[in-house]
Each structure stands twice: as structure tokens, then as C-alpha cells.
Design a protein around this motif. Structure first.
Motif, PDB file in Angstrom:
ATOM      1  N   LEU A 264      15.053  -0.856  -0.310  1.00 39.13           N
ATOM      2  CA  LEU A 264      15.013  -0.635   1.135  1.00 39.13           C
ATOM      3  C   LEU A 264      15.882   0.559   1.525  1.00 39.13           C
ATOM      4  N   ALA A 265      17.086   0.636   0.964  1.00 35.62           N
ATOM      5  CA  ALA A 265      17.990   1.726   1.308  1.00 35.62           C
ATOM      6  C   ALA A 265      17.421   3.080   0.888  1.00 35.62           C
ATOM      7  N   ARG A 266      16.562   3.098  -0.095  1.00 32.54           N
ATOM      8  CA  ARG A 266      15.954   4.346  -0.551  1.00 32.54           C
ATOM      9  C   ARG A 266      14.594   4.583   0.093  1.00 32.54           C
ATOM     10  N   GLY A 267      14.270   3.808   1.128  1.00 33.40           N
ATOM     11  CA  GLY A 267      13.052   4.058   1.892  1.00 33.40           C
ATOM     12  C   GLY A 267      11.792   3.517   1.267  1.00 33.40           C
ATOM     13  N   GLN A 268      11.917   2.686   0.224  1.00 32.55           N
ATOM     14  CA  GLN A 268      10.732   2.125  -0.435  1.00 32.55           C
ATOM     15  C   GLN A 268      10.319   0.854   0.314  1.00 32.55           C
ATOM     16  N   MET A 269       9.816   1.036   1.540  1.00 30.40           N
ATOM     17  CA  MET A 269       9.499  -0.097   2.395  1.00 30.40           C
ATOM     18  C   MET A 269       8.375  -0.955   1.835  1.00 30.40           C
ATOM     19  N   THR A 270       7.375  -0.343   1.222  1.00 28.76           N
ATOM     20  CA  THR A 270       6.255  -1.133   0.688  1.00 28.76           C
ATOM     21  C   THR A 270       6.730  -2.069  -0.405  1.00 28.76           C
ATOM     22  N   LEU A 271       7.620  -1.587  -1.252  1.00 32.37           N
ATOM     23  CA  LEU A 271       8.185  -2.451  -2.290  1.00 32.37           C
ATOM     24  C   LEU A 271       8.973  -3.593  -1.662  1.00 32.37           C
ATOM     25  N   PHE A 272       9.748  -3.289  -0.634  1.00 27.36           N
ATOM     26  CA  PHE A 272      10.508  -4.328   0.069  1.00 27.36           C
ATOM     27  C   PHE A 272       9.580  -5.376   0.677  1.00 27.36           C
ATOM     28  N   GLU A 273       8.504  -4.928   1.309  1.00 26.22           N
ATOM     29  CA  GLU A 273       7.536  -5.856   1.912  1.00 26.22           C
ATOM     30  C   GLU A 273       6.914  -6.767   0.864  1.00 26.22           C
ATOM     31  N   HIS A 274       6.448  -6.163  -0.226  1.00 25.02           N
ATOM     32  CA  HIS A 274       5.811  -6.975  -1.272  1.00 25.02           C
ATOM     33  C   HIS A 274       6.821  -7.914  -1.930  1.00 25.02           C
ATOM     34  N   GLY A 275       8.073  -7.449  -2.031  1.00 22.57           N
ATOM     35  CA  GLY A 275       9.094  -8.314  -2.606  1.00 22.57           C
ATOM     36  C   GLY A 275       9.319  -9.563  -1.784  1.00 22.57           C
ATOM     37  N   LEU A 276       9.465  -9.410  -0.462  1.00 22.11           N
ATOM     38  CA  LEU A 276       9.644 -10.591   0.404  1.00 22.11           C
ATOM     39  C   LEU A 276       8.388 -11.451   0.408  1.00 22.11           C
ATOM     40  N   ALA A 277       7.227 -10.829   0.386  1.00 21.45           N
ATOM     41  CA  ALA A 277       5.977 -11.600   0.339  1.00 21.45           C
ATOM     42  C   ALA A 277       5.918 -12.442  -0.924  1.00 21.45           C
ATOM     43  N   GLU A 278       6.328 -11.870  -2.045  1.00 21.53           N
ATOM     44  CA  GLU A 278       6.308 -12.597  -3.317  1.00 21.53           C
ATOM     45  C   GLU A 278       7.310 -13.751  -3.307  1.00 21.53           C
ATOM     46  N   LEU A 279       8.508 -13.490  -2.844  1.00 20.58           N
ATOM     47  CA  LEU A 279       9.548 -14.518  -2.852  1.00 20.58           C
ATOM     48  C   LEU A 279       9.224 -15.683  -1.918  1.00 20.58           C
ATOM     49  N   THR A 280       8.465 -15.422  -0.870  1.00 20.92           N
ATOM     50  CA  THR A 280       8.147 -16.474   0.119  1.00 20.92           C
ATOM     51  C   THR A 280       6.726 -17.015  -0.039  1.00 20.92           C
ATOM     52  N   SER A 281       5.999 -16.527  -1.051  1.00 25.64           N
ATOM     53  CA  SER A 281       4.594 -16.932  -1.245  1.00 25.64           C
ATOM     54  C   SER A 281       3.780 -16.711   0.028  1.00 25.64           C
ATOM     55  N   THR A 282       4.037 -15.586   0.665  1.00 21.96           N
ATOM     56  CA  THR A 282       3.373 -15.226   1.919  1.00 21.96           C
ATOM     57  C   THR A 282       2.447 -14.040   1.663  1.00 21.96           C
ATOM     58  N   PRO A 283       1.249 -14.039   2.259  1.00 22.58           N
ATOM     59  CA  PRO A 283       0.383 -12.860   2.112  1.00 22.58           C
ATOM     60  C   PRO A 283       1.096 -11.607   2.609  1.00 22.58           C
ATOM     61  N   HIS A 284       0.831 -10.501   1.971  1.00 23.41           N
ATOM     62  CA  HIS A 284       1.522  -9.263   2.334  1.00 23.41           C
ATOM     63  C   HIS A 284       1.297  -8.902   3.801  1.00 23.41           C
ATOM     64  N   SER A 285       0.093  -9.115   4.296  1.00 26.09           N
ATOM     65  CA  SER A 285      -0.212  -8.754   5.685  1.00 26.09           C
ATOM     66  C   SER A 285       0.674  -9.537   6.660  1.00 26.09           C
ATOM     67  N   ARG A 286       0.919 -10.831   6.344  1.00 27.80           N
ATOM     68  CA  ARG A 286       1.769 -11.636   7.230  1.00 27.80           C
ATOM     69  C   ARG A 286       3.232 -11.228   7.088  1.00 27.80           C
ATOM     70  N   ALA A 287       3.656 -10.928   5.867  1.00 27.30           N
ATOM     71  CA  ALA A 287       5.028 -10.471   5.662  1.00 27.30           C
ATOM     72  C   ALA A 287       5.264  -9.171   6.416  1.00 27.30           C
ATOM     73  N   TRP A 288       4.274  -8.282   6.391  1.00 23.49           N
ATOM     74  CA  TRP A 288       4.398  -7.017   7.122  1.00 23.49           C
ATOM     75  C   TRP A 288       4.605  -7.275   8.610  1.00 23.49           C
ATOM     76  N   LEU A 289       3.815  -8.194   9.169  1.00 22.96           N
ATOM     77  CA  LEU A 289       3.938  -8.503  10.600  1.00 22.96           C
ATOM     78  C   LEU A 289       5.324  -9.059  10.925  1.00 22.96           C
ATOM     79  N   MET A 290       5.831  -9.929  10.078  1.00 20.34           N
ATOM     80  CA  MET A 290       7.129 -10.542  10.352  1.00 20.34           C
ATOM     81  C   MET A 290       8.259  -9.512  10.249  1.00 20.34           C
ATOM     82  N   ILE A 291       8.090  -8.522   9.393  1.00 21.39           N
ATOM     83  CA  ILE A 291       9.125  -7.495   9.243  1.00 21.39           C
ATOM     84  C   ILE A 291       9.073  -6.485  10.373  1.00 21.39           C
TER      85      ILE A 291
END
Length: 379
Positions: A264-291
């Protein structure tokens, strides 16, 4: 007909034959071939020119034949049968033609390769263009130096099979391994094989330039500091299948709070989004909305569900806010310049992040700084 273009007639042939001294005939051949190569030939002129070339190819003097071969090595004017004749000549005559002539077919070149002459194989490997079939033949029958030349030739069309065969034959030759490693494009399986064979310096290049499998990236990331290491943030961000890479990281317990904060600190937002989606078993699209679109509580809810350390949330919050602010300013979030700006701005906020992560981010910022800035900081 222009004044520059000489008429090619039987008279030219007679003048060439008339000279008895080899040096004189070679000079005449060079001058005539250069005129032919530069001229705009009619069909009649072309026919006469090729008649001359056949005479030159049969000249008893090696110097004359070499003069023609060198002068017209890249010309399409030489008839196919003459090119084959010259390719069977002594090396001084054959090598210029073999190395450049566009009139050879792949079958011609493969036949030369299979004949086994090392210097001729090397000449073919260095051609301005090497087709896939010819590269395959070199990977099978080429000598070590020819294969090294082929691997170093960016205009050679090397298939994955040819690369694999090259590694099987010469995997213990450091120069060939390095030549393959520095090619512009490498299939994933080839990268994996080269990593196991390469020196530390070449391995560093491979893992920074080419994506590797998650398993390999994690294994390399655990090497001792003096060994070639891999930055999992860079590897994940460059992966062609980011969800799979992130899932592999999670399966191997490498998808950590530290890794996500660094990303995240290096601007890799997509990696951050997919990481939270994976850890929470949430679809990426929903994780994106929550972020991004769920107000101030969306990120907190997703963060808590991921089981990340509560004490680090403010650092994550600062990272997301910084990314949004730069995006609002119109920054191109996909470029290296953006990542540098993101990292600089994130660090100026003095985030409450672990010491190791801050040290890592400062090191990356120093690597990204231009030479002038580094010199100024050193002063």
C-alpha cells in the motif's frame, strides 16, 4: 537511365575476365558489385547482373569470390543457387553470405547447421533475424558458442522448447544461462529453471525483471540476506494472475500485514485490494467498494474482518487516504513516478508502522531516488 547507373552488358563481363591479376580482378569485382547493389535495375539489367555474379562465383581466385560475398552479403540480388554455392565455399567467402544473405531459406540454413561447422553455426546464430525453425535447429545441433550467440541475439525467435533444450544441453555454462536470463521475454517455466542455475547477480535480475511462481518467490524471499532475494511486493504486482498469486501467498502464510502495508505504501493498490479480498474471502469487487466507496467505516470493517493488527490500522488508513489524494490530483496511478510520490508522501506522515517496515520503505525510497538526489542526501 541515370548517369549513376551503369548499363550491365556482356562488355562488363569481358572487362572483368580480361584482367589477369587477382588483386585487379578483385578490385574490379568490388566496384562492379557496389554499382550493382546501388543501382535501380530493370528486369533486363537484373538478368545481366546475375549473369555477372555467376561468373564471379566461379572465379578461381578466392579474393574475387570474397570481394563479391562481402559487398553483396545483404543483397537480395544474388541468385539462390549462387548463394548456396558461396555458402559451400571456404570460410572467408562463405561466412559473410551465411551471416547476412536474405535469399537463404530456413531449409538452407538448417542444412548448414547440421553440417556441423562451428564458425558457420555461429554466423547463422548472429544473423539479423533468426526464425523459430532455425533457432530450434541450433538448440539441437549448435555448438556451445553458437548457442550462446543465439541466446544473446534478441532478433532470434526462441521458442520455449528451444530454450528448454538449450538449458538441458548447456545448463552448466554460466554465459549461456546469463544470455538467456537477459532476454526480453521469458516463459515462466524457463525463468524457474534459470533461477535454479544462475549466479546471484543473474538471479537478482531474473526475479526483478520477470515474474516467478508464488512458490519460488516465497522460497527466494526466505534466503539468507547475502543470497539473491525476491521482493514479494514486486513479484505479486507483476504477476499475470494476481488473484492466484495472492491466494498462494495466503496458503503459505506469506500474505502478512507487513506485506500489505508495504504494498500500500508503495502505491500497489490492486495488490492491497486483492490481499484484503483473499483474507476475508470476499469477492474483489466488494472489497474494492468497501475500500473506496463505503465511507470511512468500509475500510475499517474489511480490515477487522481480515484479522489484521488493530494497532496498524491508522497506518493503513494513512496509506489509503494518501493514494486517494494523489488520484484526486490527477496522478497516473500506474506509473513508477506515482509510486515514488506515494512512498514519499506516505513517509512524511510519520505513520505508526513497525520499524522493519519503515526501514524497508526508506530503503526503497532511496533506491528510487535519482542520482542527483542521492548525491545531495549523501552530502
Amino acid at each position: 537511365m541515370t548517369a549513376f547507373r551503369a548499363r550491365l552488358t556482356d562488355m562488363d563481363i569481358r572487362r572483368l575476365i580480361k584482367a589477369t591479376d587477382e588483386d585487379e580482378r578483385a578490385a574490379a569485382a568490388h566496384k562492379l558489385c557496389r554499382s550493382i547493389d546501388r543501382a535501380e535495375l530493370t528486369d533486363e539489367d537484373r538478368e545481366a547482373a546475375q549473369k555477372i555474379l555467376r561468373v564471379l562465383a566461379n572465379d578461381a581466385a578466392e579474393l574475387v569470390r570474397r570481394s563479391m560475398a562481402v559487398t553483396l552479403k545483404a543483397s537480395d540480388l544474388i541468385p539462390h543457387d549462387v548463394a548456396r554455392r558461396l555458402a559451400a565455399d571456404v570460410d572467408s567467402v562463405a561466412l559473410p553470405i551465411i551471416g547476412f544473405s536474405p535469399v537463404f531459406t530456413d531449409e538452407d540454413l538448417i542444412e548448414i547447421i547440421q553440417a556441423g561447422s562451428a564458425v558457420r553455426q555461429i554466423a547463422i546464430a548472429a544473423r539479423p533475424r533468426v526464425s523459430r525453425d532455425v533457432a530450434e535447429a541450433l538448440s539441437v545441433d549448435g555448438c556451445e558458442q553458437a548457442v550462446r550467440t543465439l541466446a544473446s541475439n534478441d532478433n532470434a525467435d526462441l521458442s520455449e522448447r528451444a530454450m528448454a533444450r538449450t538449458i538441458d544441453r548447456f545448463g552448466d555454462a554460466p554465459e549461456i544461462v546469463a544470455a538467456l536470463a537477459y532476454r526480453q521475454v521469458l516463459p515462466l517455466d524457463i525463468t524457474e529453471k534459470l533461477i535454479a542455475l544462475a549466479s546471484d547477480a543473474v538471479r537478482e535480475h531474473l526475479v526483478s525483471r520477470h515474474a516467478v511462481a508464488p512458490e519460488t518467490a516465497i522460497r527466494l524471499a526466505t534466503f539468507a540476506r547475502e543470497r539473491a532475494t525476491v521482493d514479494l511486493v514486486d513479484q505479486a504486482a507483476s504477476s499475470a494472475d494476481l488473484p492466484r498469486f495472492v491466494a498462494q501467498l495466503n496458503a503459505r502464510k506469506a500474505l502478512t500485514a507487513s506485506l500489505l502495508l508495504r504494498a500500500l505504501a508503495r502505491g500497489q493498490m490492486t495488490l492491497f485490494e486483492h490481499g484484503l479480498a483473499e483474507l476475508t474471502s470476499t469477492p474483489h469487487s466488494r472489497a474494492w467498494l468497501m475500500i473506496h466507496d463505503a465511507g470511512p467505516l468500509g475500510l475499517k470493517a474489511l480490515y477487522d474482518r481480515a484479522g489484521l493488527p488493530p494497532r496498524l490500522f491508522q497506518a493503513y488508513r494513512a496509506g489509503v487516504d494518501t493514494w486517494r489524494a494523489l488520484q484526486a490530483e490527477g496522478a497516473d496511478t500506474s506509473g513508477e513516478a506515482f509510486r515514488e510520490r506515494m512512498l514519499e508522501r506516505f513517509l512524511t506522515q510519520r505513520p505508526n508502522a513497525p520499524r522493519d517496515d519503515l526501514a524497508y520503505l526508506m530503503e526503497r525510497l532511496d533506491q528510487a531516488a535519482p542520482p542527483v538526489m542521492k548525491a545531495a542526501n549523501a552530502a
